[in-house]
Design an enzyme around this catalytic site. Structure first.
Site, mmCIF file in Angstrom:
data_model
loop_
_atom_site.group_PDB
_atom_site.id
_atom_site.type_symbol
_atom_site.label_atom_id
_atom_site.label_comp_id
_atom_site.label_asym_id
_atom_site.label_seq_id
_atom_site.Cartn_x
_atom_site.Cartn_y
_atom_site.Cartn_z
ATOM 1 N N SER A 20 0.824 -1.208 0.000
ATOM 2 C CA SER A 20 0.000 0.000 0.000
ATOM 3 C C SER A 20 0.863 1.266 0.000
ATOM 4 O O SER A 20 1.885 1.348 0.685
ATOM 5 C CB SER A 20 -0.892 -0.005 1.241
ATOM 6 O OG SER A 20 -1.654 1.180 1.274
ATOM 7 N N LYS A 23 -3.503 2.225 -2.198
ATOM 8 C CA LYS A 23 -3.097 3.330 -1.336
ATOM 9 C C LYS A 23 -4.038 3.453 -0.126
ATOM 10 O O LYS A 23 -5.251 3.270 -0.282
ATOM 11 C CB LYS A 23 -3.294 4.555 -2.214
ATOM 12 C CG LYS A 23 -2.576 5.775 -1.912
ATOM 13 C CD LYS A 23 -2.870 6.689 -3.141
ATOM 14 C CE LYS A 23 -2.353 8.071 -3.015
ATOM 15 N NZ LYS A 23 -1.112 8.283 -2.353
ATOM 16 N N GLY A 33 1.900 10.957 4.941
ATOM 17 C CA GLY A 33 0.771 11.369 5.785
ATOM 18 C C GLY A 33 -0.578 10.996 5.184
ATOM 19 O O GLY A 33 -1.557 11.732 5.344
ATOM 20 N N ASN A 66 -4.452 -0.607 8.314
ATOM 21 C CA ASN A 66 -3.167 -0.033 8.708
ATOM 22 C C ASN A 66 -3.308 0.535 10.113
ATOM 23 O O ASN A 66 -3.953 1.557 10.319
ATOM 24 C CB ASN A 66 -2.796 1.066 7.692
ATOM 25 C CG ASN A 66 -1.501 1.767 8.034
ATOM 26 O OD1 ASN A 66 -0.822 1.403 8.986
ATOM 27 N ND2 ASN A 66 -1.155 2.771 7.246
ATOM 28 N N CYS A 109 0.723 3.418 10.733
ATOM 29 C CA CYS A 109 1.344 4.497 9.968
ATOM 30 C C CYS A 109 2.116 5.428 10.890
ATOM 31 O O CYS A 109 1.551 5.995 11.825
ATOM 32 C CB CYS A 109 0.312 5.302 9.196
ATOM 33 S SG CYS A 109 1.124 6.577 8.206
ATOM 34 N N ASN A 163 4.931 -2.717 8.659
ATOM 35 C CA ASN A 163 5.025 -1.388 8.063
ATOM 36 C C ASN A 163 6.466 -0.850 8.200
ATOM 37 O O ASN A 163 7.389 -1.593 8.503
ATOM 38 C CB ASN A 163 4.006 -0.464 8.739
ATOM 39 C CG ASN A 163 3.487 0.592 7.786
ATOM 40 O OD1 ASN A 163 4.260 1.229 7.082
ATOM 41 N ND2 ASN A 163 2.187 0.795 7.750
ATOM 42 N N GLY A 184 11.391 -4.415 2.223
ATOM 43 C CA GLY A 184 12.660 -4.494 1.508
ATOM 44 C C GLY A 184 12.767 -5.569 0.446
ATOM 45 O O GLY A 184 13.872 -6.007 0.126
HETATM 46 C C1 LIG Z 1 5.835 6.296 -0.011
HETATM 47 C C2 LIG Z 1 5.229 5.216 0.842
HETATM 48 C C3 LIG Z 1 3.874 5.288 1.185
HETATM 49 C C4 LIG Z 1 3.295 4.291 1.979
HETATM 50 N N1 LIG Z 1 1.965 4.368 2.288
HETATM 51 C C5 LIG Z 1 1.386 3.381 3.011
HETATM 52 C C6 LIG Z 1 -0.013 3.393 3.284
HETATM 53 O O1 LIG Z 1 -0.750 4.279 2.831
HETATM 54 N N2 LIG Z 1 -0.536 2.394 4.049
HETATM 55 C C7 LIG Z 1 0.252 1.363 4.526
HETATM 56 O O2 LIG Z 1 -0.270 0.483 5.208
HETATM 57 N N3 LIG Z 1 1.572 1.307 4.249
HETATM 58 C C8 LIG Z 1 2.153 2.280 3.514
HETATM 59 N N4 LIG Z 1 3.497 2.216 3.217
HETATM 60 C C9 LIG Z 1 4.290 1.056 3.686
HETATM 61 C C10 LIG Z 1 4.483 0.022 2.564
HETATM 62 O O3 LIG Z 1 3.258 -0.509 2.098
HETATM 63 C C11 LIG Z 1 5.383 -1.144 3.037
HETATM 64 O O4 LIG Z 1 4.714 -1.865 4.058
HETATM 65 C C12 LIG Z 1 6.720 -0.669 3.580
HETATM 66 O O5 LIG Z 1 7.240 0.357 2.752
HETATM 67 C C13 LIG Z 1 7.770 -1.786 3.701
HETATM 68 O O6 LIG Z 1 7.966 -2.432 2.467
HETATM 69 P P1 LIG Z 1 9.106 -2.014 1.398
HETATM 70 O O7 LIG Z 1 10.404 -1.950 2.146
HETATM 71 O O8 LIG Z 1 9.061 -3.095 0.369
HETATM 72 O O9 LIG Z 1 8.703 -0.691 0.847
HETATM 73 C C14 LIG Z 1 4.089 3.199 2.421
HETATM 74 C C15 LIG Z 1 5.446 3.143 2.069
HETATM 75 C C16 LIG Z 1 6.012 4.126 1.281
HETATM 76 C C17 LIG Z 1 7.467 4.002 0.919
#
Ligand SMILES: Cc1cc2nc3c(=O)[nH]c(=O)nc-3n(C[C@H](O)[C@H](O)[C@H](O)COP(=O)(O)O)c2cc1C
Length: 318
Positions: free
Chosen positions: A20, A44, A71, A126, A129, A192, A244
């Site tokens: 997301s 999102k 945010g 979520n 956050c 998260n 990651g």
């Molecule tokens: C720019 C950005 C926006 C994110 N927005 C949300 C969100 O709206 N809701 C949520 O549950 N996680 C959100 N996340 C977390 C990601 O879904 C993910 O769980 C987290 O980045 C770890 O995975 P990754 O290292 O593969 O990015 C966001 C991450 C990023 C980088």
């Protein structure tokens, strides 16, 4: 090759989901590949009403990771149903709505709206956050609050699959995962982003307007894998792993550690085709190793090392 995965009542044709906030509302990525090939899209984060998000700068690169404080900018649940969901209808993949409320009541109202309208395959809540002042992050600090919220939303959503996405910013994840299971969720998303800070030494200004943000990307993989390991070896609940994952090896490592599905996040900013590449790489790797199903691989690290894997005990079908 049978790549199907099961997260409680949510069945996926393959274990690749999008993280997301890193894949928009899904449609934006249609110009890169057929998003219907994925197991599912987690959209999102959606709130009850439109949210503008935090002022810029709200994203910055750090060595091996990305720091963000978006945010929760989003169109709100009603507009999502009116304007975005129709564009996703007919795609041959699961559509999962990621939601965030300021308090219990808001989470409940969003779920009532979703339960009334249906048309989606699941809800990921979520409660983690790091970038909004109210809401998720406070609930995420108490297993009792997680249990109460999960139980309430489970009742409201009735048969709609429910995932709870936890914060990794706690000292022991296990009581939180137990609370999610006891509350009746279909699965838990682990996890998260991690709270972090980046500053400019020369100007002594913060690199993010909110000073603190959430760290994602390769830097967090070992920590998130430890969290998945601790949960998989202690609690009987399907895990969706997030943290990651840049390539199919990262994804399969999480599955070997006991996850049943994975979410591709920050990798989408490096290459928008990452989820598809990871899906193909995973399939080839499993074929080359003589596996006929990805489920053979789930928890294979735990089994090989004689570590408990409650999800598989009692001959449970995953
Ligand atoms: C720019 C950005 C926006 C994110 N927005 C949300 C969100 O709206 N809701 C949520 O549950 N996680 C959100 N996340 C977390 C990601 O879904 C993910 O769980 C987290 O980045 C770890 O995975 P990754 O290292 O593969 O990015 C966001 C991450 C990023 C980088």
């Amino acid at each position: 090759m049978d790549l199907s995965a099961k997260i409680g009542r949510l069945e996926l044709k393959n274990p690749i989901l999008t993280g997301s906030g890193t894949f928009g509302y899904g449609i934006e990525f249609e110009e890169y590949f057929d998003i219907g090939l994925l197991g599912g899209i987690v959209v999102k984060g959606l709130s009850l009403r439109y949210k503008e998000g935090n002022p810029p700068p709200r994203i910055c690169e750090t060595p091996c990771g990305l720091l963000n404080s978006i945010g929760l900018q989003n169109v709100g649940i009603e507009k999502f149903y009116e304007e975005k969901l129709p564009l996703l209808r007919g795609k041959d993949c699961r559509i999962i709505l990621n939601i965030l409320g300021d308090d219990f009541l808001e989470y409940e109202k969003i779920c009532e709206f979703i339960a009334g309208r249906g048309e989606v395959d699941g809800v990921e809540v979520n409660v983690s956050c790091p970038n909004v002042k109210k809401g998720g992050i406070h609930i995420s600090k108490s297993p009792d609050a997680i249990f109460s919220l999960t139980e309430k939303l489970r009742k409201i959503l009735d048969d709609i699959p429910l995932l709870i996405k936890l914060s990794p910013n706690v000292s022991d994840i296990v009581p939180f995962v137990e609370a999610v299971k006891d509350g009746g969720a279909d699965g838990v998303t682990l996890s998260n982003t991690y709270l972090g800070i980046a500053i400019d030494l020369d100007t002594l200004s913060p690199k993010l307007s909110q000073i603190k943000g959430g760290l994602s990307g390769p830097a967090i993989k070992p920590i998130s894998q430890r969290i998945v390991f601790e949960s998989a070896s202690s609690v009987d609940i399907p895990i969706v792993a997030s943290g990651g994952i840049l390539n199919f090896r990262d994804a399969l490592e999480y599955i070997a550690l006991g996850a049943v599905a994975v979410e591709i996040g920050t990798a989408n900013f490096l290459n928008p085709e990452s989820p598809l590449k990871i899906l193909k790489g995973m399939e080839n790797y499993l074929k080359e190793r003589g596996h006929t199903s990805v489920r053979d691989f789930t928890g294979i690290f735990l089994k090989k090392n004689g570590i408990n894997f409650p999800l598989l005990e009692d001959g449970d079908d995953i």
